[in-house]
Design a protein around this motif. Structure first.
Motif, PDB file in Angstrom:
ATOM      1  N   THR A   1       0.794  -1.235   0.000  1.00  0.00           N
ATOM      2  CA  THR A   1       0.000   0.000   0.000  1.00  0.00           C
ATOM      3  C   THR A   1       0.825   1.284   0.000  1.00  0.00           C
ATOM      4  O   THR A   1       0.269   2.348  -0.273  1.00  0.00           O
ATOM      5  CB  THR A   1      -0.949   0.038   1.221  1.00  0.00           C
ATOM      6  N   LEU A   2       2.123   1.220   0.317  1.00  0.00           N
ATOM      7  CA  LEU A   2       2.935   2.436   0.279  1.00  0.00           C
ATOM      8  C   LEU A   2       3.023   2.952  -1.152  1.00  0.00           C
ATOM      9  O   LEU A   2       3.311   2.174  -2.074  1.00  0.00           O
ATOM     10  CB  LEU A   2       4.343   2.170   0.812  1.00  0.00           C
ATOM     11  N   PRO A   3       2.781   4.229  -1.353  1.00  0.00           N
ATOM     12  CA  PRO A   3       2.820   4.762  -2.717  1.00  0.00           C
ATOM     13  C   PRO A   3       4.258   4.923  -3.226  1.00  0.00           C
ATOM     14  O   PRO A   3       5.188   5.143  -2.452  1.00  0.00           O
ATOM     15  CB  PRO A   3       2.138   6.126  -2.584  1.00  0.00           C
ATOM     16  N   ASP A   4       4.413   4.792  -4.515  1.00  0.00           N
ATOM     17  CA  ASP A   4       5.647   5.123  -5.223  1.00  0.00           C
ATOM     18  C   ASP A   4       6.876   4.303  -4.832  1.00  0.00           C
ATOM     19  O   ASP A   4       8.003   4.775  -4.967  1.00  0.00           O
ATOM     20  CB  ASP A   4       5.985   6.617  -5.076  1.00  0.00           C
ATOM     21  N   LEU A   5       6.678   3.069  -4.358  1.00  0.00           N
ATOM     22  CA  LEU A   5       7.846   2.222  -4.107  1.00  0.00           C
ATOM     23  C   LEU A   5       8.439   1.803  -5.450  1.00  0.00           C
ATOM     24  O   LEU A   5       7.708   1.560  -6.412  1.00  0.00           O
ATOM     25  CB  LEU A   5       7.459   0.974  -3.316  1.00  0.00           C
ATOM     26  N   PRO A   6       9.765   1.689  -5.525  1.00  0.00           N
ATOM     27  CA  PRO A   6      10.365   1.228  -6.780  1.00  0.00           C
ATOM     28  C   PRO A   6       9.928  -0.202  -7.103  1.00  0.00           C
ATOM     29  O   PRO A   6       9.600  -0.968  -6.190  1.00  0.00           O
ATOM     30  CB  PRO A   6      11.869   1.268  -6.495  1.00  0.00           C
ATOM     31  N   PRO A   7       9.924  -0.568  -8.383  1.00  0.00           N
ATOM     32  CA  PRO A   7       9.574  -1.946  -8.742  1.00  0.00           C
ATOM     33  C   PRO A   7      10.489  -2.942  -8.024  1.00  0.00           C
ATOM     34  O   PRO A   7      11.661  -2.655  -7.776  1.00  0.00           O
ATOM     35  CB  PRO A   7       9.808  -1.998 -10.248  1.00  0.00           C
ATOM     36  N   HIS A   8       9.947  -4.094  -7.704  1.00  0.00           N
ATOM     37  CA  HIS A   8      10.682  -5.218  -7.111  1.00  0.00           C
ATOM     38  C   HIS A   8      11.194  -4.932  -5.703  1.00  0.00           C
ATOM     39  O   HIS A   8      12.154  -5.551  -5.255  1.00  0.00           O
ATOM     40  CB  HIS A   8      11.819  -5.681  -8.026  1.00  0.00           C
ATOM     41  N   THR A   9      10.538  -4.012  -4.988  1.00  0.00           N
ATOM     42  CA  THR A   9      10.884  -3.773  -3.589  1.00  0.00           C
ATOM     43  C   THR A   9      10.471  -4.997  -2.785  1.00  0.00           C
ATOM     44  O   THR A   9       9.396  -5.555  -2.976  1.00  0.00           O
ATOM     45  CB  THR A   9      10.159  -2.521  -3.056  1.00  0.00           C
ATOM     46  N   GLU A  10      11.357  -5.422  -1.878  1.00  0.00           N
ATOM     47  CA  GLU A  10      11.086  -6.580  -1.032  1.00  0.00           C
ATOM     48  C   GLU A  10      10.968  -6.136   0.416  1.00  0.00           C
ATOM     49  O   GLU A  10      11.439  -5.061   0.789  1.00  0.00           O
ATOM     50  CB  GLU A  10      12.211  -7.607  -1.153  1.00  0.00           C
ATOM     51  N   LEU A  11      10.372  -7.009   1.234  1.00  0.00           N
ATOM     52  CA  LEU A  11      10.269  -6.770   2.664  1.00  0.00           C
ATOM     53  C   LEU A  11      10.992  -7.902   3.379  1.00  0.00           C
ATOM     54  O   LEU A  11      10.607  -9.068   3.253  1.00  0.00           O
ATOM     55  CB  LEU A  11       8.800  -6.713   3.099  1.00  0.00           C
ATOM     56  N   ILE A  12      12.065  -7.569   4.100  1.00  0.00           N
ATOM     57  CA  ILE A  12      12.835  -8.561   4.844  1.00  0.00           C
ATOM     58  C   ILE A  12      12.928  -8.084   6.294  1.00  0.00           C
ATOM     59  O   ILE A  12      13.471  -7.010   6.566  1.00  0.00           O
ATOM     60  CB  ILE A  12      14.258  -8.739   4.259  1.00  0.00           C
TER      61      ILE A  12
ATOM     62  N   GLU B   1      10.786 -11.398  -2.928  1.00  0.00           N
ATOM     63  CA  GLU B   1      10.361 -11.609  -4.314  1.00  0.00           C
ATOM     64  C   GLU B   1      11.365 -12.537  -4.997  1.00  0.00           C
ATOM     65  O   GLU B   1      12.364 -12.080  -5.550  1.00  0.00           O
ATOM     66  CB  GLU B   1      10.306 -10.274  -5.047  1.00  0.00           C
ATOM     67  N   PRO B   2      11.113 -13.850  -4.937  1.00  0.00           N
ATOM     68  CA  PRO B   2      12.026 -14.762  -5.640  1.00  0.00           C
ATOM     69  C   PRO B   2      12.065 -14.422  -7.125  1.00  0.00           C
ATOM     70  O   PRO B   2      11.081 -13.943  -7.691  1.00  0.00           O
ATOM     71  CB  PRO B   2      11.408 -16.142  -5.418  1.00  0.00           C
ATOM     72  N   ASP B   3      13.194 -14.697  -7.752  1.00  0.00           N
ATOM     73  CA  ASP B   3      13.287 -14.468  -9.192  1.00  0.00           C
ATOM     74  C   ASP B   3      12.326 -15.379  -9.943  1.00  0.00           C
ATOM     75  O   ASP B   3      11.710 -14.971 -10.925  1.00  0.00           O
ATOM     76  CB  ASP B   3      14.727 -14.672  -9.664  1.00  0.00           C
ATOM     77  N   ILE B   4      12.184 -16.610  -9.464  1.00  0.00           N
ATOM     78  CA  ILE B   4      11.232 -17.560 -10.049  1.00  0.00           C
ATOM     79  C   ILE B   4      10.590 -18.339  -8.914  1.00  0.00           C
ATOM     80  O   ILE B   4      11.251 -18.684  -7.939  1.00  0.00           O
ATOM     81  CB  ILE B   4      11.935 -18.562 -11.003  1.00  0.00           C
ATOM     82  N   SER B   5       9.307 -18.629  -9.053  1.00  0.00           N
ATOM     83  CA  SER B   5       8.589 -19.488  -8.105  1.00  0.00           C
ATOM     84  C   SER B   5       7.792 -20.521  -8.886  1.00  0.00           C
ATOM     85  O   SER B   5       7.205 -20.196  -9.928  1.00  0.00           O
ATOM     86  CB  SER B   5       7.609 -18.680  -7.245  1.00  0.00           C
ATOM     87  N   VAL B   6       7.770 -21.731  -8.380  1.00  0.00           N
ATOM     88  CA  VAL B   6       6.844 -22.742  -8.884  1.00  0.00           C
ATOM     89  C   VAL B   6       5.756 -22.854  -7.830  1.00  0.00           C
ATOM     90  O   VAL B   6       6.046 -23.130  -6.656  1.00  0.00           O
ATOM     91  CB  VAL B   6       7.543 -24.100  -9.124  1.00  0.00           C
ATOM     92  N   VAL B   7       4.511 -22.602  -8.251  1.00  0.00           N
ATOM     93  CA  VAL B   7       3.384 -22.535  -7.316  1.00  0.00           C
ATOM     94  C   VAL B   7       2.275 -23.486  -7.748  1.00  0.00           C
ATOM     95  O   VAL B   7       2.203 -23.909  -8.903  1.00  0.00           O
ATOM     96  CB  VAL B   7       2.828 -21.096  -7.215  1.00  0.00           C
ATOM     97  N   ARG B   8       1.421 -23.792  -6.796  1.00  0.00           N
ATOM     98  CA  ARG B   8       0.226 -24.587  -7.117  1.00  0.00           C
ATOM     99  C   ARG B   8      -0.680 -23.779  -8.046  1.00  0.00           C
ATOM    100  O   ARG B   8      -0.864 -22.578  -7.834  1.00  0.00           O
ATOM    101  CB  ARG B   8      -0.510 -24.950  -5.837  1.00  0.00           C
ATOM    102  N   LYS B   9      -1.245 -24.433  -9.026  1.00  0.00           N
ATOM    103  CA  LYS B   9      -2.071 -23.749 -10.033  1.00  0.00           C
ATOM    104  C   LYS B   9      -3.237 -22.994  -9.389  1.00  0.00           C
ATOM    105  O   LYS B   9      -3.550 -21.874  -9.800  1.00  0.00           O
ATOM    106  CB  LYS B   9      -2.589 -24.761 -11.056  1.00  0.00           C
ATOM    107  N   GLU B  10      -3.844 -23.587  -8.369  1.00  0.00           N
ATOM    108  CA  GLU B  10      -5.002 -22.932  -7.749  1.00  0.00           C
ATOM    109  C   GLU B  10      -4.614 -21.655  -7.005  1.00  0.00           C
ATOM    110  O   GLU B  10      -5.473 -20.847  -6.670  1.00  0.00           O
ATOM    111  CB  GLU B  10      -5.762 -23.893  -6.821  1.00  0.00           C
ATOM    112  N   ALA B  11      -3.319 -21.442  -6.767  1.00  0.00           N
ATOM    113  CA  ALA B  11      -2.860 -20.218  -6.111  1.00  0.00           C
ATOM    114  C   ALA B  11      -2.891 -19.019  -7.055  1.00  0.00           C
ATOM    115  O   ALA B  11      -2.851 -17.879  -6.609  1.00  0.00           O
ATOM    116  CB  ALA B  11      -1.452 -20.407  -5.567  1.00  0.00           C
TER     117      ALA B  11
END
Length: 197
Positions: free
Chosen positions: A27-38, A88-98
């Protein structure tokens, strides 16, 4: 200080006393793309190198070539591990229903079977140390760490599997030319095809 320098000053968000939450990340406005929360801190990523871009596409295409119909391959989507961690992993394999639709912005850790991180100079510690521990603690069963190696800067894939008894990852293989594994499904990726990207 000139008027011009004041106009171009960046206003960085001031973190709350207990750190940010995943809700803030979305919800924070104007965050750069691909910002992560750690651990409640916002992490901004540097511009990616061509190696990073090419490896993501090589591996994503390889993963998609044999993905079973009940799974999906996603690139650069936030995975909510808990209220203070949304990497934000570079790639994720997820369940289809997700996968709920084109406006979706994240996945839950419980829906992720494999998280892949391609190491960049600014992400070495996060990709090698912090993220694997967090992914394992959240129950993600498989993790791949991809690094640049050799004089020709080719990708090397380290494959990890989470032990149920320990809740931590153990290295199950290091692949230089081909990734050939049977979990989380049968995967065969020719890493030498990197030269074509």
């Amino acid at each position: 200080m000139t008027a011009e320098s004041v106009e171009h000053r960046v206003q960085w968000p001031v973190p709350p006393q207990d750190g940010y939450t995943v809700d803030d990340l979305f919800t924070l406005p104007d965050l750069p793309p691909h910002t992560e929360l750690i651990d409640g801190s916002l992490v901004f990523v540097s511009p990616q190198r061509y190696f990073h871009f090419a490896v993501i596409h090589l591996l994503a295409n390889g993963l998609r070539s044999t993905v079973p119909p009940d799974l999906k391959v996603a690139c650069e989507m936030t995975v909510v591990l808990d209220r203070r961690n949304g990497p934000e992993p570079d790639i994720s394999v997820v369940r289809k229903e997700a996968v709920t639709g084109p406006r979706q912005t994240c996945f839950k850790a419980a829906d992720v079977l494999l998280a892949v991180e391609v190491v960049s100079p600014d992400s070495e510690a996060r990709d090698r140390d912090y993220k694997p521990h967090k992914y394992a603690a959240a129950g993600i069963p498989h993790y791949w760490l991809v690094e640049m190696a050799g004089q020709d800067d080719h990708p090397v894939v380290q494959v990890y599997e989470r032990g149920e008894a320990t809740g931590t990852y153990a290295l199950t293989g290091i692949f230089h030319d081909q990734v050939k594994v049977s979990v989380p499904y049968d995967i065969h990726i020719d890493l030498t095809a990197f030269e074509q990207y």
